[in-house]
Design a protein around this motif. Structure first.
Motif, PDB file in Angstrom:
ATOM      1  N   LEU A  91       0.822  -1.205   0.000  1.00 16.86           N
ATOM      2  CA  LEU A  91       0.000   0.000   0.000  1.00 16.86           C
ATOM      3  C   LEU A  91       0.860   1.260   0.000  1.00 16.86           C
ATOM      4  O   LEU A  91       0.518   2.256  -0.633  1.00 16.86           O
ATOM      5  N   PHE A  92       1.989   1.222   0.693  1.00 16.81           N
ATOM      6  CA  PHE A  92       2.905   2.365   0.639  1.00 16.81           C
ATOM      7  C   PHE A  92       3.551   2.476  -0.738  1.00 16.81           C
ATOM      8  O   PHE A  92       3.803   3.583  -1.225  1.00 16.81           O
ATOM      9  N   LEU A  93       3.819   1.329  -1.362  1.00 18.22           N
ATOM     10  CA  LEU A  93       4.340   1.353  -2.728  1.00 18.22           C
ATOM     11  C   LEU A  93       3.323   1.973  -3.669  1.00 18.22           C
ATOM     12  O   LEU A  93       3.690   2.720  -4.593  1.00 18.22           O
ATOM     13  N   PRO A 120      -2.095   4.636   1.456  1.00 17.44           N
ATOM     14  CA  PRO A 120      -1.098   4.798   2.526  1.00 17.44           C
ATOM     15  C   PRO A 120      -1.714   4.884   3.918  1.00 17.44           C
ATOM     16  O   PRO A 120      -1.100   4.419   4.886  1.00 17.44           O
ATOM     17  N   PHE A 121      -2.903   5.471   4.045  1.00 13.43           N
ATOM     18  CA  PHE A 121      -3.569   5.528   5.354  1.00 13.43           C
ATOM     19  C   PHE A 121      -3.885   4.123   5.853  1.00 13.43           C
ATOM     20  O   PHE A 121      -3.611   3.779   7.010  1.00 13.43           O
ATOM     21  N   VAL A 122      -4.449   3.285   4.984  1.00 16.51           N
ATOM     22  CA  VAL A 122      -4.746   1.901   5.369  1.00 16.51           C
ATOM     23  C   VAL A 122      -3.452   1.141   5.643  1.00 16.51           C
ATOM     24  O   VAL A 122      -3.371   0.340   6.586  1.00 16.51           O
ATOM     25  N   MET A 128      -7.477   0.974  -3.866  1.00 14.85           N
ATOM     26  CA  MET A 128      -6.530   0.066  -3.221  1.00 14.85           C
ATOM     27  C   MET A 128      -6.721   0.056  -1.712  1.00 14.85           C
ATOM     28  O   MET A 128      -6.598  -0.998  -1.060  1.00 14.85           O
ATOM     29  N   GLY A 129      -7.023   1.217  -1.133  1.00  7.45           N
ATOM     30  CA  GLY A 129      -7.263   1.265   0.299  1.00  7.45           C
ATOM     31  C   GLY A 129      -8.470   0.456   0.723  1.00  7.45           C
ATOM     32  O   GLY A 129      -8.532  -0.046   1.857  1.00  7.45           O
ATOM     33  N   LEU A 130      -9.449   0.306  -0.165  1.00  3.37           N
ATOM     34  CA  LEU A 130     -10.637  -0.482   0.139  1.00  3.37           C
ATOM     35  C   LEU A 130     -10.464  -1.954  -0.225  1.00  3.37           C
ATOM     36  O   LEU A 130     -10.942  -2.853   0.488  1.00  3.37           O
ATOM     37  N   VAL A 131      -9.788  -2.219  -1.346  1.00  2.00           N
ATOM     38  CA  VAL A 131      -9.695  -3.586  -1.862  1.00  2.00           C
ATOM     39  C   VAL A 131      -8.676  -4.420  -1.084  1.00  2.00           C
ATOM     40  O   VAL A 131      -8.892  -5.612  -0.834  1.00  2.00           O
ATOM     41  N   ALA A 132      -7.545  -3.821  -0.692  1.00  2.00           N
ATOM     42  CA  ALA A 132      -6.482  -4.594  -0.046  1.00  2.00           C
ATOM     43  C   ALA A 132      -6.960  -5.264   1.254  1.00  2.00           C
ATOM     44  O   ALA A 132      -6.718  -6.473   1.454  1.00  2.00           O
ATOM     45  N   PRO A 133      -7.611  -4.556   2.187  1.00  2.00           N
ATOM     46  CA  PRO A 133      -8.109  -5.266   3.380  1.00  2.00           C
ATOM     47  C   PRO A 133      -9.134  -6.336   3.052  1.00  2.00           C
ATOM     48  O   PRO A 133      -9.133  -7.415   3.679  1.00  2.00           O
ATOM     49  N   LEU A 134      -9.996  -6.070   2.066  1.00  2.00           N
ATOM     50  CA  LEU A 134     -10.972  -7.086   1.661  1.00  2.00           C
ATOM     51  C   LEU A 134     -10.278  -8.315   1.093  1.00  2.00           C
ATOM     52  O   LEU A 134     -10.656  -9.456   1.394  1.00  2.00           O
ATOM     53  N   ALA A 135      -9.228  -8.087   0.287  1.00  2.00           N
ATOM     54  CA  ALA A 135      -8.476  -9.224  -0.262  1.00  2.00           C
ATOM     55  C   ALA A 135      -7.781 -10.018   0.838  1.00  2.00           C
ATOM     56  O   ALA A 135      -7.672 -11.248   0.753  1.00  2.00           O
ATOM     57  N   MET A 136      -7.304  -9.336   1.871  1.00  2.00           N
ATOM     58  CA  MET A 136      -6.692 -10.055   3.006  1.00  2.00           C
ATOM     59  C   MET A 136      -7.713 -10.943   3.700  1.00  2.00           C
ATOM     60  O   MET A 136      -7.423 -12.091   4.073  1.00  2.00           O
TER      61      MET A 136
END
Length: 407
Positions: free
Chosen positions: A276-278, A306-308, A394-402
């Motif tokens: 997410l930082f990338l 980056p916030f997530v 990305m901030g919404l999808v990444a936690p959902l993908a995890m």
């Protein structure tokens, strides 16, 4: 079944080769058409990278290409970073054939470095990309000394990282050398080379991303010393940004702010946070640190990636070390507070080197007296709109993908 495997391997190979194809086509077309053609090639590259992420290759022929979903997603971010660089094309850029192909070649070599069978080979590819990029940027009269400084700094980073890889795995000296070398290659403040050319992001955005992705692969060899050194380097860069008093210097330090948090995430094993930082680095960092929306993104304002990533990093870092977690929270909060305008209704419309990164949004409307009338999230330029959309997604999808087990 066999046909499906062949298609996925073909897609993976095409995704790696496509930026080279784009560089060749952009080089041969005329200057008026260069930007439009580059946009099409970069857009297709993004589609290919996303297809490879969704349909990874498997089997012996593709071993090492798509084993890690974070690495695949990182290459998607590199592809979107190329698209943002193309959208930011300046008119003068299209007149130089080699310069307008530089972001394509840099992204292609960065992607190849990330999937090299051995991290040492990947470091060699990064060094080749750096040498080529410096040649393109510094071949103009009067730029030789600046180019030599960039090559020298990058070569030191490569030498240190390679020396650490040659030492036995898990040793203190090897871990420290690898961490220092990757910090230099990533361009962390006061570690990496100084960016003075306006076109430097065309080279350093993908190469810094490749250094971050390579750090994930080298973690098993570096051991605890490597992880601790990465956290220390990122924390030092974070606090240098927070404590800097000169506005011009703080603007320069802010470029590497998401990378500092990214290397810390790699050090504590939070690879999704590093991803997410990338994302923030490729889309909002680099050469866009002088724009208000980019400042809010890289300093971890919600709701962007980056916030997530910051929330994920701190949740993992609390188990790693409470002291480091507290120092990280304090540093991020100070940077966030200093990035906010002191008086929203009195923002100045100034150039980035005068501190517009920390006093307001360069895209905000101004009245007759020149005072800003707003501190808006949504920018006016197409590149900024695309970046904000992808960062939010990305901030919404990444936690959902995890939660679904994709990472």
């Amino acid at each position: 079944m066999i046909a499906g495997l062949q298609i996925t391997v073909f897609l993976a190979a095409l995704a790696f080769v496509w930026p080279f194809v784009g560089a060749v086509i952009v080089c041969v077309v005329t200057a008026p058409r260069a930007r439009d053609v580059a946009l099409w090639m970069a857009g297709i590259g993004c589609a290919l990278a996303m297809a490879v992420f969704v349909f990874p290759a498997s089997g012996g022929a593709s071993a090492g290409w798509d084993d890690d979903p974070v690495q695949r997603a990182g290459r998607v971010m590199l592809a979107f970073g190329l698209l943002l660089n193309v959208l930011d094309y300046a008119p003068a850029l299209a007149q130089d054939r080699l310069l307008r192909t530089l972001p394509h070649i840099s992204t292609a070599l960065a992607g190849l470095a990330c999937v090299a069978a051995n991290p040492a080979i990947g470091l060699g590819i990064v060094q080749v990309a750096l040498a080529w990029g410096v040649f393109v940027l510094a071949r103009r009269p009067g730029q030789a000394m600046a180019g030599w400084a960039l090559v020298r700094a990058g070569s030191v980073g490569t030498f240190l990282a390679l020396s650490g890889l040659m030492l036995p795995a898990g040793t203190l000296g090897g871990g420290l050398m690898m961490a220092c070398g990757l910090s230099v290659l990533a361009g962390l403040a006061f570690f990496g080379p100084s960016w003075r050319d306006a076109n430097s992001p065309l080279l350093f955005v993908p190469l810094a991303g490749a250094a971050l992705l390579l750090a994930m692969r080298m973690r098993t060899h570096g051991g605890m010393a490597f992880e601790a050194a990465l956290v220390a380097a990122g924390l030092l860069c974070l606090w240098l940004t927070a404590c800097s008093s000169r506005l011009a210097q703080r603007w320069h330090l802010l470029r590497s702010f998401p990378l500092a948090l990214g290397v810390m995430a790699v050090g504590v094993g939070a690879d999704v946070a590093a991803l997410l930082f990338l994302c923030g680095w490729c889309l909002a960092g680099g050469g866009r640190a002088g724009q208000g929306w980019a400042v809010r993104a890289v300093t971890c304002f919600p709701p962007g990636a980056p916030f997530v990533g910051c929330l994920l990093l701190l949740s993992v870092m609390a188990d790693w070390s409470w002291l480091v977690a507290v120092l990280s929270v304090a540093g991020v909060l100070i940077c966030l507070a200093r990035a906010m305008p002191a008086h929203v209704g009195k923002e100045r419309r100034t150039g980035p080197m005068d501190g517009s990164s920390f006093r307001g949004d360069s895209n905000a409307p101004v009245n007759a007296s020149g005072n800003g009338l707003g501190y808006r999230f949504w920018p006016d330029d197409p590149a900024g709109r695309l970046a904000c959309a992808v960062l939010t997604a990305m901030g919404l999808v990444a936690p959902l993908a995890m939660m679904l087990g994709a990472f």
